[in-house]
Scaffold this motif. Structure first.
Motif, PDB file in Angstrom:
ATOM      1  N   ASP A 222      -0.176 -10.909  71.092  1.00 28.13           N
ATOM      2  CA  ASP A 222       0.043 -11.392  70.014  1.00 28.13           C
ATOM      3  C   ASP A 222       0.551 -10.119  69.530  1.00 28.13           C
ATOM      4  OD1 ASP A 222       0.057 -11.290  66.926  1.00 28.13           O
ATOM      5  OD2 ASP A 222      -2.219 -12.187  66.999  1.00 28.13           O
ATOM      6  N   TRP A 223       1.821  -9.517  69.098  1.00 24.40           N
ATOM      7  CA  TRP A 223       2.771  -7.989  68.344  1.00 24.40           C
ATOM      8  C   TRP A 223       2.083  -7.904  67.829  1.00 24.40           C
ATOM      9  CZ3 TRP A 223       3.413  -6.530  72.970  1.00 24.40           C
ATOM     10  CH2 TRP A 223       4.428  -7.184  74.102  1.00 24.40           C
ATOM     11  N   SER A 224       1.876  -8.585  66.524  1.00 22.18           N
ATOM     12  CA  SER A 224       1.496  -8.051  65.567  1.00 22.18           C
ATOM     13  C   SER A 224      -0.352  -8.021  64.899  1.00 22.18           C
ATOM     14  CB  SER A 224       1.527  -9.464  63.944  1.00 22.18           C
ATOM     15  OG  SER A 224       0.734 -10.774  64.478  1.00 22.18           O
ATOM     16  N   GLY A 225      -1.239  -8.777  65.945  1.00 20.87           N
ATOM     17  CA  GLY A 225      -2.603  -8.804  65.923  1.00 20.87           C
ATOM     18  C   GLY A 225      -2.424  -7.151  67.342  1.00 20.87           C
ATOM     19  N   LEU A 226      -1.839  -7.250  67.778  1.00 27.96           N
ATOM     20  CA  LEU A 226      -2.358  -6.513  69.112  1.00 27.96           C
ATOM     21  C   LEU A 226      -2.788  -7.245  69.925  1.00 27.96           C
ATOM     22  CD1 LEU A 226      -1.932  -2.807  67.706  1.00 27.96           C
ATOM     23  CD2 LEU A 226       0.789  -4.109  68.838  1.00 27.96           C
ATOM     24  N   ARG A 227      -3.275  -8.343  70.392  1.00 25.64           N
ATOM     25  CA  ARG A 227      -4.801  -8.908  71.446  1.00 25.64           C
ATOM     26  C   ARG A 227      -3.252  -9.595  72.156  1.00 25.64           C
ATOM     27  NH1 ARG A 227      -8.947  -9.361  68.393  1.00 25.64           N
ATOM     28  NH2 ARG A 227      -9.202  -8.168  67.122  1.00 25.64           N
ATOM     29  N   GLY A 228      -4.429 -10.136  73.365  1.00 25.12           N
ATOM     30  CA  GLY A 228      -3.668 -10.302  74.760  1.00 25.12           C
ATOM     31  C   GLY A 228      -5.027 -10.707  75.196  1.00 25.12           C
ATOM     32  N   ALA A 229      -4.390 -11.848  76.496  1.00 23.38           N
ATOM     33  CA  ALA A 229      -5.609 -11.892  77.451  1.00 23.38           C
ATOM     34  C   ALA A 229      -5.301 -11.419  78.022  1.00 23.38           C
ATOM     35  CB  ALA A 229      -5.643 -13.882  77.043  1.00 23.38           C
ATOM     36  N   ILE A 230      -5.899 -11.567  79.651  1.00 22.53           N
ATOM     37  CA  ILE A 230      -6.114 -11.076  80.954  1.00 22.53           C
ATOM     38  C   ILE A 230      -5.901 -12.024  81.517  1.00 22.53           C
ATOM     39  CG2 ILE A 230      -6.108  -9.461  82.939  1.00 22.53           C
ATOM     40  CD1 ILE A 230      -7.485  -7.436  81.066  1.00 22.53           C
ATOM     41  N   ALA A 231      -4.441 -12.305  82.278  1.00 24.21           N
ATOM     42  CA  ALA A 231      -4.133 -13.604  83.138  1.00 24.21           C
ATOM     43  C   ALA A 231      -4.669 -13.664  84.894  1.00 24.21           C
ATOM     44  CB  ALA A 231      -3.576 -14.782  82.535  1.00 24.21           C
ATOM     45  N   GLN A 232      -4.577 -11.935  85.090  1.00 21.75           N
ATOM     46  CA  GLN A 232      -4.366 -12.402  86.542  1.00 21.75           C
ATOM     47  C   GLN A 232      -4.804 -10.435  86.850  1.00 21.75           C
ATOM     48  OE1 GLN A 232      -1.545 -12.965  88.447  1.00 21.75           O
ATOM     49  NE2 GLN A 232      -1.291 -12.146  90.486  1.00 21.75           N
ATOM     50  N   VAL A 233      -5.854 -10.163  87.734  1.00 19.33           N
ATOM     51  CA  VAL A 233      -5.845  -8.252  88.288  1.00 19.33           C
ATOM     52  C   VAL A 233      -4.917  -8.451  90.004  1.00 19.33           C
ATOM     53  CG1 VAL A 233      -7.642  -7.435  88.722  1.00 19.33           C
ATOM     54  CG2 VAL A 233      -8.009  -8.372  86.940  1.00 19.33           C
TER      55      VAL A 233
ATOM     56  N   PHE B 286     -14.162  -6.738  76.137  1.00 18.47           N
ATOM     57  CA  PHE B 286     -12.971  -6.338  75.747  1.00 18.47           C
ATOM     58  C   PHE B 286     -12.190  -5.716  76.231  1.00 18.47           C
ATOM     59  CE2 PHE B 286     -14.438  -8.300  71.642  1.00 18.47           C
ATOM     60  CZ  PHE B 286     -14.125  -9.094  71.783  1.00 18.47           C
ATOM     61  N   TYR B 287     -10.936  -5.191  76.204  1.00 18.60           N
ATOM     62  CA  TYR B 287     -10.181  -4.479  77.274  1.00 18.60           C
ATOM     63  C   TYR B 287      -9.186  -4.440  76.730  1.00 18.60           C
ATOM     64  CZ  TYR B 287     -12.877  -7.495  80.547  1.00 18.60           C
ATOM     65  OH  TYR B 287     -14.240  -8.077  80.941  1.00 18.60           O
ATOM     66  N   GLN B 288      -9.155  -2.330  76.557  1.00 18.41           N
ATOM     67  CA  GLN B 288      -7.520  -2.337  75.943  1.00 18.41           C
ATOM     68  C   GLN B 288      -6.629  -2.153  77.467  1.00 18.41           C
ATOM     69  OE1 GLN B 288      -7.744   1.647  74.001  1.00 18.41           O
ATOM     70  NE2 GLN B 288      -9.937   0.564  73.059  1.00 18.41           N
ATOM     71  N   VAL B 289      -5.362  -2.383  77.384  1.00 18.44           N
ATOM     72  CA  VAL B 289      -3.914  -2.828  78.364  1.00 18.44           C
ATOM     73  C   VAL B 289      -3.243  -1.813  77.366  1.00 18.44           C
ATOM     74  CG1 VAL B 289      -2.891  -4.231  79.287  1.00 18.44           C
ATOM     75  CG2 VAL B 289      -5.706  -4.664  78.936  1.00 18.44           C
TER      76      VAL B 289
ATOM     77  N   CYS C 184      -7.910  -6.705  74.522  1.00 18.33           N
ATOM     78  CA  CYS C 184      -7.513  -8.251  75.331  1.00 18.33           C
ATOM     79  C   CYS C 184      -8.957  -8.529  75.701  1.00 18.33           C
ATOM     80  CB  CYS C 184      -6.807  -7.663  77.128  1.00 18.33           C
ATOM     81  SG  CYS C 184      -4.744  -7.085  76.585  1.00 18.33           S
ATOM     82  N   THR C 185      -8.978  -9.945  76.249  1.00 22.31           N
ATOM     83  CA  THR C 185      -9.952 -10.613  76.608  1.00 22.31           C
ATOM     84  C   THR C 185      -9.777 -11.062  77.885  1.00 22.31           C
ATOM     85  OG1 THR C 185      -9.187 -12.872  75.799  1.00 22.31           O
ATOM     86  CG2 THR C 185     -11.560 -11.475  74.538  1.00 22.31           C
ATOM     87  N   ARG C 186     -10.973 -11.427  78.622  1.00 23.25           N
ATOM     88  CA  ARG C 186      -9.995 -12.244  80.022  1.00 23.25           C
ATOM     89  C   ARG C 186     -10.529 -13.855  79.723  1.00 23.25           C
ATOM     90  NH1 ARG C 186     -15.359 -11.331  84.541  1.00 23.25           N
ATOM     91  NH2 ARG C 186     -15.906 -12.039  82.606  1.00 23.25           N
ATOM     92  N   ARG C 187      -9.699 -14.773  80.867  1.00 25.44           N
ATOM     93  CA  ARG C 187      -9.454 -15.915  80.864  1.00 25.44           C
ATOM     94  C   ARG C 187     -10.948 -16.411  81.582  1.00 25.44           C
ATOM     95  NH1 ARG C 187      -5.111 -17.604  77.231  1.00 25.44           N
ATOM     96  NH2 ARG C 187      -3.551 -17.028  77.551  1.00 25.44           N
ATOM     97  N   SER C 188     -11.409 -17.639  81.162  1.00 26.19           N
ATOM     98  CA  SER C 188     -12.251 -17.836  81.531  1.00 26.19           C
ATOM     99  C   SER C 188     -12.533 -17.988  83.278  1.00 26.19           C
ATOM    100  CB  SER C 188     -12.541 -18.829  80.399  1.00 26.19           C
ATOM    101  OG  SER C 188     -11.645 -20.425  81.045  1.00 26.19           O
TER     102      SER C 188
END
Length: 341
Positions: free
Chosen positions: A56-67, A16-19, A31-35
């Motif tokens: 996801d603003w309510s759950g404060l979640r997301g996915a990293i799609a690009q570095v 998991f990554y805090q962004v 966030c998680t990292r895209r497969s």
């Protein structure tokens, strides 16, 4: 058109990554990292600039799609896009060790980041002591900044040095790195350890790399303290990490382009400068590490390194390991088949 969300990775723990998004203040997204990033082997580091999808603003979640491409990258500590390295040492409790300080400075020079040398707990020593060390470090090629977290000395000047930059804080344990960060960033709430009274060594309080936002702008990376950085660089490059050597090379040059500044004739570096003994010790470690890498890279080679760019035949190694039972059984079966033929 969908909005593109870009942010900075503040911390990495497990998968998991805090962004912290650029346009969003407050709590960072978890966030998680895209497969697809996993498939191409794209590593996500603290300090990376990333693009986040489906927040996801309510759950404060997301996915990293690009570095995004990195401007700098360090493996230890694992931090990307840093601008400078803040080396923190204490002048007392624990006392300042010239060899340890020199080792950290050489390691810092090898990162190609700009260096800021900060000497903490300066309220515990006299003005004469500080003047003496200021002159000594000036001969090494550095201008130290004396600070005190307790009295506040030098902190305003340090804040100016850190503003609008990504800075990595490094140094031995027990010198006050966590206390300094807590002072500069009150909401960091880092755990502070005590110095051992008997050994005068600090205890590790930082367990992972994390970026903290400075009130005046910029980011500060707290890193786990370690007392002896690795000598992980080619022997021929070591001289470039000593400001004294760089200054001497501007005045004169060695006879050989691959001079290691030990016993070579017409060497312009060998001489009476304080850290020359440190250089020789670091060089011996770097050569030993290079030899170990050579053996691991080509274990079947019949040559071994002896000195700089000199090799000699290896002696035959004795094999004491007994073959496994499975190997013995396979050999017996092959012998039986040969006997039947």
């Amino acid at each position: 058109m969908n909005q593109v969300w870009v942010g900075t990775v503040l911390a990495v723990q497990a998968n998991f990554y805090q962004v912290q998004l650029d346009e969003q203040e407050g709590t960072p997204l978890l966030c998680t990292r895209r497969s697809r990033l996993k498939k191409i082997g794209q590593r996500v580091m603290v300090g990376d600039r990333v693009r986040v999808e489906d927040p996801d603003w309510s759950g404060l979640r997301g996915a990293i799609a690009q570095v995004y491409p990195r401007t700098t990258e360090l493996s230890r500590p694992p931090v990307a896009n840093a601008d400078q390295l803040l080396l923190v040492f204490s002048v007392d409790q624990p006392s300042l060790d010239p060899y340890q300080l020199s080792r950290f400075l050489v390691k810092g020079e090898s990162t190609s980041l700009s260096l800021c040398l900060c000497l903490n707990k300066s309220d515990l020593v006299s003005t004469e002591w500080k003047e003496e060390w200021c002159h000594r470090l000036g001969q090494w090629g550095y201008v130290p900044l004396f600070i005190s977290v307790v009295s506040g000395q030098g902190l305003a000047e340090l804040e100016q040095q850190l503003a609008q930059r990504v800075t990595i804080v490094a140094g031995p344990s027990g010198v006050g790195k966590s206390s300094l960060i807590n002072t500069l960033i009150p909401n960091a709430h880092l755990r502070v350890g005590k110095v051992s009274g008997k050994l005068q060594k600090g205890r590790h309080t930082t367990r992972h790399v994390e970026l903290f936002k400075l009130p005046s702008g910029g980011l500060l990376a707290d890193t786990p303290g370690f007392n002896q950085p690795d000598v992980d660089y080619p022997p021929e490059a070591l001289g470039d990490y000593f400001p004294e050597v760089r200054a001497l090379m501007k005045v004169d040059h060695c006879q050989f382009s691959d001079c290691l500044h030990r016993e070579e004739p017409d060497c312009a570096i060998r001489g009476d400068w304080e850290r020359y003994e440190h250089y020789l010790m670091f060089l011996q470690e770097a050569i030993a590490r290079q030899e170990q890498r050579d053996r691991q890279a080509d274990p079947e080679s019949t040559l071994k390194r002896k000195g700089h760019n000199t090799y000699e035949p290896k002696l035959n190694t004795k094999k004491y390991r007994r073959p496994s039972r499975r190997t013995q059984q396979q050999q017996l079966e092959e012998w039986y088949k040969d006997a039947e033929i």
